[in-house]
Design an enzyme around this catalytic site. Structure first.
Site, PDB file in Angstrom:
ATOM      1  CE1 TYR A  90       3.213 -16.493  -3.900  1.00  0.00           C
ATOM      2  CE2 TYR A  90       1.057 -16.135  -2.913  1.00  0.00           C
ATOM      3  CZ  TYR A  90       2.400 -15.820  -3.013  1.00  0.00           C
ATOM      4  OH  TYR A  90       2.922 -14.824  -2.242  1.00  0.00           O
ATOM      5  N   PRO A 103      10.530 -16.917  -0.980  1.00  0.00           N
ATOM      6  CG  PRO A 103       9.252 -15.743   0.590  1.00  0.00           C
ATOM      7  CD  PRO A 103       9.166 -16.804  -0.475  1.00  0.00           C
ATOM      8  CG  HIS A 329       5.372 -16.162  -0.689  1.00  0.00           C
ATOM      9  ND1 HIS A 329       4.574 -15.792   0.361  1.00  0.00           N
ATOM     10  CD2 HIS A 329       6.076 -15.058  -1.016  1.00  0.00           C
ATOM     11  CE1 HIS A 329       4.797 -14.515   0.641  1.00  0.00           C
ATOM     12  NE2 HIS A 329       5.708 -14.053  -0.174  1.00  0.00           N
ATOM     13  CB  SER A 445      -0.836  -6.797   5.985  1.00  0.00           C
ATOM     14  OG  SER A 445      -1.661  -7.681   6.698  1.00  0.00           O
ATOM     15  CB  SER A 545       7.951  -6.938   0.391  1.00  0.00           C
ATOM     16  OG  SER A 545       7.070  -7.366   1.371  1.00  0.00           O
ATOM     17  CD  GLN A 546       8.097  -2.034   7.091  1.00  0.00           C
ATOM     18  OE1 GLN A 546       8.142  -2.233   8.305  1.00  0.00           O
ATOM     19  NE2 GLN A 546       7.506  -0.975   6.587  1.00  0.00           N
TER      20      GLN A 546
HETATM   21  N1  COA Z   1       5.387  10.346  12.214  1.00  0.00           N
HETATM   22  C1  COA Z   1       6.045   9.635  13.130  1.00  0.00           C
HETATM   23  N2  COA Z   1       5.993   8.281  13.203  1.00  0.00           N
HETATM   24  C2  COA Z   1       5.257   7.635  12.272  1.00  0.00           C
HETATM   25  C3  COA Z   1       4.562   8.335  11.265  1.00  0.00           C
HETATM   26  C4  COA Z   1       4.651   9.764  11.255  1.00  0.00           C
HETATM   27  N3  COA Z   1       4.021  10.479  10.343  1.00  0.00           N
HETATM   28  N4  COA Z   1       3.924   7.445  10.496  1.00  0.00           N
HETATM   29  C5  COA Z   1       4.204   6.227  11.001  1.00  0.00           C
HETATM   30  N5  COA Z   1       5.007   6.343  12.078  1.00  0.00           N
HETATM   31  C6  COA Z   1       5.523   5.273  12.937  1.00  0.00           C
HETATM   32  C7  COA Z   1       4.456   4.217  13.231  1.00  0.00           C
HETATM   33  O1  COA Z   1       3.678   4.572  14.336  1.00  0.00           O
HETATM   34  C8  COA Z   1       5.296   2.989  13.470  1.00  0.00           C
HETATM   35  O2  COA Z   1       5.825   3.054  14.776  1.00  0.00           O
HETATM   36  P1  COA Z   1       6.395   1.734  15.531  1.00  0.00           P
HETATM   37  O3  COA Z   1       7.716   1.402  14.887  1.00  0.00           O
HETATM   38  O4  COA Z   1       6.548   2.191  16.903  1.00  0.00           O
HETATM   39  O5  COA Z   1       5.369   0.664  15.334  1.00  0.00           O
HETATM   40  C9  COA Z   1       6.445   3.151  12.514  1.00  0.00           C
HETATM   41  O6  COA Z   1       6.517   4.542  12.228  1.00  0.00           O
HETATM   42  C10 COA Z   1       6.277   2.379  11.244  1.00  0.00           C
HETATM   43  O7  COA Z   1       5.144   2.838  10.543  1.00  0.00           O
HETATM   44  P2  COA Z   1       5.151   2.953   8.960  1.00  0.00           P
HETATM   45  O8  COA Z   1       6.523   3.141   8.464  1.00  0.00           O
HETATM   46  O9  COA Z   1       4.143   3.952   8.532  1.00  0.00           O
HETATM   47  O10 COA Z   1       4.777   1.543   8.414  1.00  0.00           O
HETATM   48  P3  COA Z   1       3.798   0.457   8.936  1.00  0.00           P
HETATM   49  O11 COA Z   1       4.433  -0.267  10.048  1.00  0.00           O
HETATM   50  O12 COA Z   1       2.433   0.979   9.106  1.00  0.00           O
HETATM   51  O13 COA Z   1       3.843  -0.503   7.657  1.00  0.00           O
HETATM   52  C11 COA Z   1       3.013  -1.470   5.683  1.00  0.00           C
HETATM   53  C12 COA Z   1       3.212  -0.172   6.448  1.00  0.00           C
HETATM   54  C13 COA Z   1       2.316  -1.195   4.378  1.00  0.00           C
HETATM   55  C14 COA Z   1       4.374  -2.087   5.375  1.00  0.00           C
HETATM   56  C15 COA Z   1       2.181  -2.424   6.588  1.00  0.00           C
HETATM   57  O14 COA Z   1       0.904  -1.894   6.804  1.00  0.00           O
HETATM   58  C16 COA Z   1       1.983  -3.766   5.961  1.00  0.00           C
HETATM   59  O15 COA Z   1       1.022  -4.003   5.246  1.00  0.00           O
HETATM   60  N6  COA Z   1       2.888  -4.707   6.258  1.00  0.00           N
HETATM   61  C17 COA Z   1       2.845  -6.014   5.688  1.00  0.00           C
HETATM   62  C18 COA Z   1       3.792  -6.115   4.554  1.00  0.00           C
HETATM   63  C19 COA Z   1       3.927  -7.539   4.125  1.00  0.00           C
HETATM   64  O16 COA Z   1       2.966  -8.250   3.970  1.00  0.00           O
HETATM   65  N7  COA Z   1       5.183  -7.968   3.942  1.00  0.00           N
HETATM   66  C20 COA Z   1       5.486  -9.317   3.618  1.00  0.00           C
HETATM   67  C21 COA Z   1       5.114  -9.665   2.249  1.00  0.00           C
HETATM   68  S1  COA Z   1       5.554 -11.305   1.894  1.00  0.00           S
END
Ligand code: COA
Length: 674
Positions: A90, A103, A329, A445, A545-546
């Site tokens: 940044y 954003p 941000h 994250s 990004s998610q």
């Molecule tokens: N089978 C069935 N379910 C599964 C699975 C599998 N193999 N793998 C994951 N899941 C489930 C998880 O348990 C979770 O369940 P929930 O909805 O009940 O919590 C769901 O699916 C989502 O998991 P997943 O898709 O693997 O993603 P995550 O939530 O772990 O997210 C990242 C992954 C990388 C996005 C997250 O760790 C992260 O870092 N998020 C921050 C992103 C960020 O900073 N964004 C803003 C930037 S400005």
């Protein structure tokens, strides 16, 4: 105000007991770097990079020396990469904040029947902000725990405490993130209300009493009347904050010559947040247009000057129901923004406003209009900033799409991580449009660690490329079972990288640390960081990004390079919202076509999963080899005579989506980005 980015706070609440960010072994990072880059480079480029990396990583070489310095740094600091990362991501970035960096969260469209309705909404929202601020001041926010992959670990809470206390001060070469310190001498608590490009100070604590919702409405009503008063219209100084950072720093220096301006700037820099009461933006209020209004305010003619981009939280309440938050941000990530915004929206639903009208007689002192003394020089600067904002808004190609064929529940039923699945779909979409893989950023994250922010998941894995090729070029020649197996391979590669990133073992922060520690030691920049591959690795053509929400709203942002896409997604149980952005100026990109390819890819992947029903068969060695050869012959895209996607795809087996820009789309002036 103390400098925030240089002073790791020790009393930041929620951070106690969290482990320090690990330092990955040098060899692991270098090996991974090579495997991440091989399929993104020509053979010649890759061979050169391999030699450079080997030399850097040789025992007793430069890499070892820098690694040992990072180890020392890790012992001393709460987070060895935090300062390096903040500057690189940044503060050193000179690009204008709107679209390029800040954003926005877009709220559901509000149905305001009369002008007072928007003020009621604003008063209600502000009253939620004050409630939330009380929680923050009392350090009473519950600690977040990780969900999804490696669920259950506590997360660092520091970012929350910067939401309403920081300010990004522009500098000629580098910005500074500053924080207010309220513990020594209580700061006046005020919000800056922007209305018709005028700025007003709304004190939210008067005579030691926090204003209630009715008081807030009364004050907002007064502000609107003051803003409407024709006699006192001042120039739209907020436009200056939408300029490149160096330009804004220079304009600020000019403004600071006048004491009136110094006082006004001081009030803005110390406010809790901005409330932007916007005029109606235009007849169309689709998700896509609302996202654009949030990102750039509709430019000079609309609400572009009704902003102050340095302030982390700007709540936008449009007279036409177009509402949301624009955020600077650098102090926090989107996930923290979502948590705060969800609190506010839930607060508004949970404690419905009972306001009918503002108090007709009010003891409250009138809000103050901020004054500006503008020399001809300032007017000239304003014209220049306005022009650049116009170019930026004309250049933004936004497309928000709600994919309704399925959501994350379908993906979970396949026993696949929804995030990994969507990332593979994004790789497939890009390949379908452009027939090549590109350096990709997915934010991961690292809040499991002290002062943790994010690292990068490099989603353009060789396995994702193999799958994308099988689904496009090899659509006919590859069996469904083989494709399904490749999908599983791509998902496994993505999931492994995700775990590596969220556990602090990814490569981007580490490479940045090695580069920056060399700089700190005044060493000559190591070859590995001068190499073309390193530049390519940091050109994030896909910036993804998610940002999931539990309340109806979505996040959006712009691309980070001129020929790139910003892809933000919000997976819900039965649908996924995608906000795709690109720049019209680039002949290589088109958000609508990208969305089309994304949708087609997701449908193909769904059909594949349904057909194969998750049954996987052992890998066929022969097929893998064929694919690898294919990968290498496909990597010549780096040549300067780069083909347009539609041209490069002519000889492919499966007809690709063709990217064609309408003539008017390419006739946009150069925007601020360089
Ligand atoms: N089978 C069935 N379910 C599964 C699975 C599998 N193999 N793998 C994951 N899941 C489930 C998880 O348990 C979770 O369940 P929930 O909805 O009940 O919590 C769901 O699916 C989502 O998991 P997943 O898709 O693997 O993603 P995550 O939530 O772990 O997210 C990242 C992954 C990388 C996005 C997250 O760790 C992260 O870092 N998020 C921050 C992103 C960020 O900073 N964004 C803003 C930037 S400005």
């Amino acid at each position: 105000m103390p400098v925030l980015d240089r002073e790791p706070s020790k009393d930041s609440g929620g951070d106690d007991g969290l482990p320090k960010l690990p330092l990955p072994p040098l060899k692991d990072t270098l090996d991974t770097y090579l495997s991440c880059m091989k399929h993104l480079l020509t053979e010649e480029q890759f061979n050169k990079t391999k030699d450079t990396v080997k030399e850097f990583g040789a025992p007793g070489g430069v890499g070892d020396l820098l690694q040992s310095k990072l180890e020392e740094r890790r012992l001393k600091e709460a987070n060895w990469v935090y300062d390096f990362w903040l500057s690189d991501m940044y503060l050193n970035n000179r690009m204008a904040l709107p679209v390029n960096s800040s954003p926005a969260m877009v709220f559901p469209l509000q149905n305001f029947k009369a002008p007072i309705d928007s003020l009621r909404f604003a008063a209600h929202l502000l009253s939620g902000v004050l409630e939330y601020k009380t929680l923050l001041d009392a350090r009473a926010l519950p600690v977040d725990y990780a969900r999804g992959q490696l669920a259950g670990t506590p997360m660092c809470m520091e970012q929350y405490y910067r939401l309403f206390t920081s300010y990004r001060l522009p500098g000629p070469e580098r910005d500074t993130l500053v924080a207010q310190e309220s513990c020594v001498m209580p700061e006046p608590e005020h919000v800056i209300v922007a209305c018709k490009k005028q700025f007003f100070v709304l004190d939210v604590v008067i005579n030691f009493r926090r204003l209630n919702e009715r008081d807030l409405l009364t004050q907002l009503d007064k502000i609107v009347k003051m803003a409407d008063s024709g006699e006192e219209q001042l120039p739209p100084i907020g436009l200056l904050t939408s300029d490149g950072r160096t330009e804004w720093a220079e304009s600020r220096r000019v403004l600071m010559r006048e004491s009136t301006n110094r006082d006004s700037l001081d009030m803005i820099e110390r406010c809790l947040c901005l409330l932007c009461l916007d005029d109606a933006s235009g007849p169309e209020l689709s998700d896509t247009t609302r996202a654009m209004w949030m990102l750039h305010g509709g430019g000079v003619a609309k609400n572009g000057g009704n902003r102050w981009y340095d302030k982390p939280m700007q709540f936008v309440v449009g007279a036409d129901g177009c509402c949301g938050v624009v955020c600077e941000h650098s102090p926090f990530e989107g996930i923290v923004l979502v948590q705060c915004t969800e609190y506010l929206l839930k607060y508004m639903i949970g404690s419905p406003s009972k306001l009918l009208r503002a108090a007709s007689v009010s003891e409250l002192p009138a809000p103050r209009r901020l004054r500006w003394k503008c020399t001809p020089e300032v007017h000239k600067l304003l014209t220049s900033s306005a022009d650049k904002l116009q170019r930026l808004l004309r250049n933004l190609d936004m497309n928000v799409h709600k994919f309704e064929e399925h959501g994350k529940e379908f993906i979970k039923k396949q026993k696949i991580s929804p995030d990994a699945y969507i990332q593979v779909a994004i790789q497939l979409a890009y390949y379908r449009c452009h027939r090549r893989p590109v350096s990709t950023y997915e934010s991961a994250s690292i809040r499991r660690f002290q002062q943790g922010r994010v690292d990068n998941i490099r989603s353009a894995t060789p396995k994702a490329l193999a799958f994308a090729k099988a689904m496009t070029d090899g659509m006919q020649s590859t069996s469904d079972t083989e494709k399904m197996e490749m999908l599983r391979g791509a998902i496994a590669a993505q999931t492994n990288y995700t775990i590596r990133s969220i556990t602090g073992l990814a490569i981007d922060n580490h490479l940045l640390g090695l580069r920056e520690i060399a700089h700190e030691l005044r060493m000559e920049k190591p070859e590995i960081f001068k190499d073309e591959a390193y530049l390519i690795s940091n050109q994030f053509i896909l910036s993804t990004s998610q940002v999931p929400t539990t309340v109806e709203m979505f996040c959006c942002y712009g691309p980070v390079v001129p020929n790139g896409y910003g892809v933000c997604y919000n997976p819900q149980s039965d649908h996924i919202i995608f906000s795709v952005s690109s720049f019209r100026e680039s002949p290589q990109t088109c958000s609508a076509e990208f969305v089309k390819c994304l949708v087609q890819g997701l449908l193909d992947m769904r059909d594949l999963c349904n057909k194969c029903n998750c049954v996987s068969t052992p890998t066929k060695q022969r097929k893998e080899q064929t694919l690898e050869t294919h990968t290498q012959t496909e990597t010549n895209w780096q040549s300067k005579t780069q083909q347009r996607p539609c041209e490069s795809s002519k000889n492919q087996q499966a007809p690709p989506q063709v990217l064609v820009k309408k003539p008017d789309q390419t006739q946009v002036e150069a925007q601020t980005q360089t």
